[in-house]
Every structure is written in C-alpha cells, then in structure tokens.
Design a protein around this motif. Sequence first.
Motif, mmCIF file in Angstrom:
data_model
loop_
_atom_site.group_PDB
_atom_site.id
_atom_site.type_symbol
_atom_site.label_atom_id
_atom_site.label_comp_id
_atom_site.label_asym_id
_atom_site.label_seq_id
_atom_site.Cartn_x
_atom_site.Cartn_y
_atom_site.Cartn_z
ATOM 1 N N MET A 81 0.730 -1.233 0.031
ATOM 2 C CA MET A 81 0.056 0.001 -0.098
ATOM 3 C C MET A 81 0.796 1.375 -0.077
ATOM 4 O O MET A 81 0.271 2.243 -0.015
ATOM 5 C CB MET A 81 -1.056 0.011 1.177
ATOM 6 C CG MET A 81 -2.127 -0.979 1.182
ATOM 7 S SD MET A 81 -3.585 -0.482 0.019
ATOM 8 C CE MET A 81 -4.410 -1.558 0.322
ATOM 9 N N GLN A 82 2.137 1.219 0.311
ATOM 10 C CA GLN A 82 2.977 2.099 0.239
ATOM 11 C C GLN A 82 2.674 3.350 1.264
ATOM 12 O O GLN A 82 2.681 4.583 0.620
ATOM 13 C CB GLN A 82 3.126 2.735 -1.055
ATOM 14 C CG GLN A 82 3.988 1.733 -2.071
ATOM 15 C CD GLN A 82 3.994 2.085 -3.282
ATOM 16 O OE1 GLN A 82 3.447 3.046 -3.877
ATOM 17 N NE2 GLN A 82 4.777 1.206 -4.119
ATOM 18 N N ARG A 83 2.350 3.096 2.349
ATOM 19 C CA ARG A 83 1.766 4.313 3.333
ATOM 20 C C ARG A 83 0.653 4.806 3.025
ATOM 21 O O ARG A 83 0.187 5.891 3.615
ATOM 22 C CB ARG A 83 3.050 5.220 3.668
ATOM 23 C CG ARG A 83 4.260 4.357 4.119
ATOM 24 C CD ARG A 83 5.344 5.525 4.542
ATOM 25 N NE ARG A 83 6.529 5.071 5.049
ATOM 26 C CZ ARG A 83 6.888 4.404 6.130
ATOM 27 N NH1 ARG A 83 6.133 4.682 7.100
ATOM 28 N NH2 ARG A 83 7.846 3.800 6.545
ATOM 29 N N SER A 84 -0.195 4.576 2.060
ATOM 30 C CA SER A 84 -1.647 4.758 1.668
ATOM 31 C C SER A 84 -2.760 4.114 2.350
ATOM 32 O O SER A 84 -2.958 3.251 1.668
ATOM 33 C CB SER A 84 -1.592 5.032 0.151
ATOM 34 O OG SER A 84 -3.002 5.716 -0.045
ATOM 35 N N ASP A 85 -2.914 4.205 3.551
ATOM 36 C CA ASP A 85 -3.821 3.362 4.353
ATOM 37 C C ASP A 85 -5.406 3.569 3.646
ATOM 38 O O ASP A 85 -5.850 4.742 3.267
ATOM 39 C CB ASP A 85 -3.897 3.658 5.550
ATOM 40 C CG ASP A 85 -2.732 3.381 6.674
ATOM 41 O OD1 ASP A 85 -1.833 2.601 5.551
ATOM 42 O OD2 ASP A 85 -2.600 3.614 7.570
ATOM 43 N N PRO A 86 -6.128 2.349 3.432
ATOM 44 C CA PRO A 86 -7.374 2.640 2.896
ATOM 45 C C PRO A 86 -8.353 3.002 3.981
ATOM 46 O O PRO A 86 -8.142 2.944 5.332
ATOM 47 C CB PRO A 86 -7.732 1.259 2.565
ATOM 48 C CG PRO A 86 -7.001 0.365 3.309
ATOM 49 C CD PRO A 86 -5.604 1.017 3.745
ATOM 50 N N ASP A 87 -9.472 3.690 3.481
ATOM 51 C CA ASP A 87 -10.422 4.033 4.421
ATOM 52 C C ASP A 87 -11.585 2.939 4.333
ATOM 53 O O ASP A 87 -12.273 3.148 5.497
ATOM 54 C CB ASP A 87 -11.028 5.449 3.656
ATOM 55 C CG ASP A 87 -10.200 6.645 3.811
ATOM 56 O OD1 ASP A 87 -9.806 6.829 4.718
ATOM 57 O OD2 ASP A 87 -9.949 6.995 2.400
ATOM 58 N N ALA A 353 -20.475 3.823 5.538
ATOM 59 C CA ALA A 353 -19.306 2.968 6.647
ATOM 60 C C ALA A 353 -18.289 3.664 7.091
ATOM 61 O O ALA A 353 -18.043 3.477 8.176
ATOM 62 C CB ALA A 353 -19.119 1.794 5.591
ATOM 63 N N VAL A 354 -17.624 4.605 6.123
ATOM 64 C CA VAL A 354 -16.416 5.337 6.520
ATOM 65 C C VAL A 354 -16.835 6.283 7.761
ATOM 66 O O VAL A 354 -16.406 6.546 8.872
ATOM 67 C CB VAL A 354 -15.681 5.911 5.466
ATOM 68 C CG1 VAL A 354 -14.576 6.875 6.082
ATOM 69 C CG2 VAL A 354 -15.165 4.962 4.610
ATOM 70 N N HIS A 355 -17.779 7.051 7.564
ATOM 71 C CA HIS A 355 -17.948 8.315 8.191
ATOM 72 C C HIS A 355 -19.220 7.987 9.317
ATOM 73 O O HIS A 355 -19.661 8.803 10.174
ATOM 74 C CB HIS A 355 -18.655 9.510 7.622
ATOM 75 C CG HIS A 355 -17.276 9.894 6.597
ATOM 76 N ND1 HIS A 355 -16.190 10.482 6.768
ATOM 77 C CD2 HIS A 355 -17.497 9.901 5.135
ATOM 78 C CE1 HIS A 355 -15.482 10.570 5.854
ATOM 79 N NE2 HIS A 355 -16.333 10.140 4.700
ATOM 80 N N GLY A 356 -19.805 6.703 9.522
ATOM 81 C CA GLY A 356 -20.814 6.496 10.419
ATOM 82 C C GLY A 356 -20.392 6.291 11.633
ATOM 83 O O GLY A 356 -19.288 6.512 12.260
ATOM 84 N N GLU A 357 -20.877 5.112 12.328
ATOM 85 C CA GLU A 357 -20.597 4.935 13.837
ATOM 86 C C GLU A 357 -19.161 4.363 13.758
ATOM 87 O O GLU A 357 -18.472 3.925 12.724
ATOM 88 C CB GLU A 357 -21.579 3.727 14.267
ATOM 89 C CG GLU A 357 -21.342 2.420 13.506
ATOM 90 C CD GLU A 357 -22.422 1.298 13.981
ATOM 91 O OE1 GLU A 357 -22.187 0.678 15.050
ATOM 92 O OE2 GLU A 357 -23.390 1.090 13.181
ATOM 93 N N SER A 358 -18.487 4.427 14.985
ATOM 94 C CA SER A 358 -17.418 3.987 15.250
ATOM 95 C C SER A 358 -17.210 2.312 15.662
ATOM 96 O O SER A 358 -18.230 1.654 15.835
ATOM 97 C CB SER A 358 -16.681 4.711 16.571
ATOM 98 O OG SER A 358 -17.355 4.288 17.713
ATOM 99 N N PHE A 359 -16.095 1.733 15.187
ATOM 100 C CA PHE A 359 -15.888 0.134 15.351
ATOM 101 C C PHE A 359 -14.907 -0.434 16.478
ATOM 102 O O PHE A 359 -14.089 0.529 16.609
ATOM 103 C CB PHE A 359 -15.743 -0.430 13.942
ATOM 104 C CG PHE A 359 -16.712 0.122 12.883
ATOM 105 C CD1 PHE A 359 -17.937 -0.827 12.790
ATOM 106 C CD2 PHE A 359 -16.496 1.146 12.135
ATOM 107 C CE1 PHE A 359 -18.776 -0.487 11.885
ATOM 108 C CE2 PHE A 359 -17.524 1.577 11.160
ATOM 109 C CZ PHE A 359 -18.600 0.606 10.933
ATOM 110 N N ASP A 360 -15.134 -1.355 16.996
ATOM 111 C CA ASP A 360 -14.322 -1.817 18.129
ATOM 112 C C ASP A 360 -13.313 -2.815 17.369
ATOM 113 O O ASP A 360 -13.804 -3.937 17.215
ATOM 114 C CB ASP A 360 -15.196 -2.608 19.055
ATOM 115 C CG ASP A 360 -14.400 -2.858 20.210
ATOM 116 O OD1 ASP A 360 -13.153 -2.892 20.131
ATOM 117 O OD2 ASP A 360 -14.747 -4.015 21.161
#
Length: 365
Positions: A81-87, A353-360
């Motif tokens: 990924m070369q330090r480009s983390d996916p959202d 999914a990205v901007h909704g609730e937080s995940f554990d």
Amino acid sequence: MHIALIIDSERMLHEGPMLSRLCVGLLDSGNNVTRIVPAVTERGSEPRRDSASGVANQISVPMKVLPWLRRPRVEQVAQAMQRSDPDVVYGWGRETWPLALDLSKRFECPAAINIWSVDLLRVMPKGRLSTSVGAYIAPSRALATAAREVVDASLVSYVPQGVAIPTEPSSIFEDPQRPISIAVIGSGRDLLSYRALLNGMSKLLKQNFNVQIALELRGPQQHEIWKQAQRLELLGNISAITDAARFRSLLTHCDMLVLPERFGEVRSLILEAMACGLPIIAAEDPYLDFLIADETALLVPDAEADLWAAQLRKLLSSPDFSRQLGRAGRRYVQEHHASSSQVSALQATLERAVHGESFDFSSGS
C-alpha cells in the motif's frame, strides 16, 4: 476516499467486466482504488488485465492461506500500500472475506462485504466475527431484505448490479430462415430443473420449431444434464459451453436467454442480456426481483416440462411479443441498473460506512 477492493478468482471470472467498470467509475468519482486480486499461482492463471488495472494500483496475494499465514499476508498488503492506508476495505467473493476482515483491523477501517447470492446469507460474517463490518452490500432488494433478518439491519444496503447499456438493442427473431438461438445458463446443480426444461424443449422440437441452444454445462450435474439431452435426442440442437461468463458477447446476441435454476444468484450476464433487449424466461426466483413476471420476463413457477414448453412457445411463436418483452426488460435495466447507478449507490454506502458509527477493532478474531 481510498477503497481497497478485494476480488477472488470466482468473482473475477464471472463478474470481471462489471467489476472493471465499477472500479473505473469509482476512480472517475475522485476515489483512490487499490485492487487486491488472486496471486498468479492460484488456479493456474494470471489475474485479468483490463482497463481498471491500468489506472488503479493492483496487489496480488493468495486468497487461501493457512491460519498462521494470515498475518504475514496482511503485512504484505500493508507494505504494498506504500503508506497509503485505505479508508474502507470491500470484499467481493466468499474467499475475500477473511482478508477483508484482517485488513480492516490492521488499518482500523470498516470492511464492506458483498452478498451476491442467497447461499452466502448462511455463512456471512456476524457476531464477534463482524465487529469491523461497516456494510453488507446486496445486489437485489430481496437479498438485502433477507440479509437484514440475519445481521444488523442498519448495516445492510441495496446496491444495484450495474451494466453497460448498448446504444441499440440486439436484433432478435430477424431472419426466419435461420434457427432461433436460445442461451441457457446456470450452475448445473439442479438436475430436476434441467430435466423439466429439456423435456419442455423436446416437446417444442417435435412441433418443428427450429432452434439452436447454447447450453452452459458446468457444475456437479453437468454429465447428467448432457445424458438427459442425449436421451431426448437434443444433441443435434445443442452447442455446449463450459462457462457462460467467457462467451458474453456471443450469448447477448442470441434471441433469448433461459434460466432453469432458482438459487438466488445475481449475475451481471442476465442484466447484460436484458440491456441488449433479449427476452428472458426464468424459473421463478424471489431473489432476482428484477425479473418481473410478464413485465421484464416470463417466469416458470414449477419445474414441469409443460410449463416450460408453454412459456417457450409464447416467444418462439410470436417474434413481435418477444421483441416487446425484450424492450421492456431493456428499459428496466436502463432505469435501474446502469453502471452509473451502481457507482453512485456504492459510493454513498461506503461513505456511510467510513463516516458512520465507530467500530471496536480490538475484539473479534
């Protein structure tokens, strides 16, 4: 938004063109897309190179690994990924789910899981295995409704399968001097359904209908299906193909498409045929809700030869009715299943999914 799109071998084979259009559409919408595809050594074939792979970053990894190799695989992807983390990580195909869940935990981002058939409802990640799942994506409304009975309903989204719409429909039933071409596609699992269809076709051939059948033969019952065709003396009218996905351009230029089985599997090839104006005759399947009885398709409620013969006769004996049904299906696909509709619906789902609730991400395995 950076989307890591994981595709397994089976989905790449059957849905490669659609997934490439989807990838290009997401890129055109301003997203960064990394495709993660099966390694060259899997199933003896190199990952498909197409228009999407030329503009999107592509990483090849094995989809099936032993449990103690899952962590090294994740790190392999992370380095690529070369330090480009996916959202968000989107898994398309049953074999992609473990990697999608592992990557979502590694990058602390949500995973999206595609549910393209009713069989997947029984094995979809849920409970402690789904703590990082931010979306379950179904390509038909009926599949989405069924998925909401299995997992958190708020996480299930309907994203229509999208196909390219030809400028003009295919010419069907045009030349009375040539045989009417019928494409029959299916997984080759339900022998009873194929027997009913082939017996129905045999009845029509005895009435001197001139037809040529392109029959997809794969799956566990393919030899028995062939034997049934042989017993009915249909082999002179049949051209067998091993996998319909490899013959899309041929099959979408037939005069009609026939679906003998009812396994709740959404295939873009069906929608492509409709977009080309082919009339559809299908075993009634509640999960393929874009096949609407007597509006976008003719449906067969039970696996009985007489029912198949009756519906086939409607099309074979009336080219005008066949063209009318094909045009109705084409209009439906234009309105509900264009590639642009799929891209916009998927974009909205992944953003939620990205901007909704937080995940554990610390819990689960």
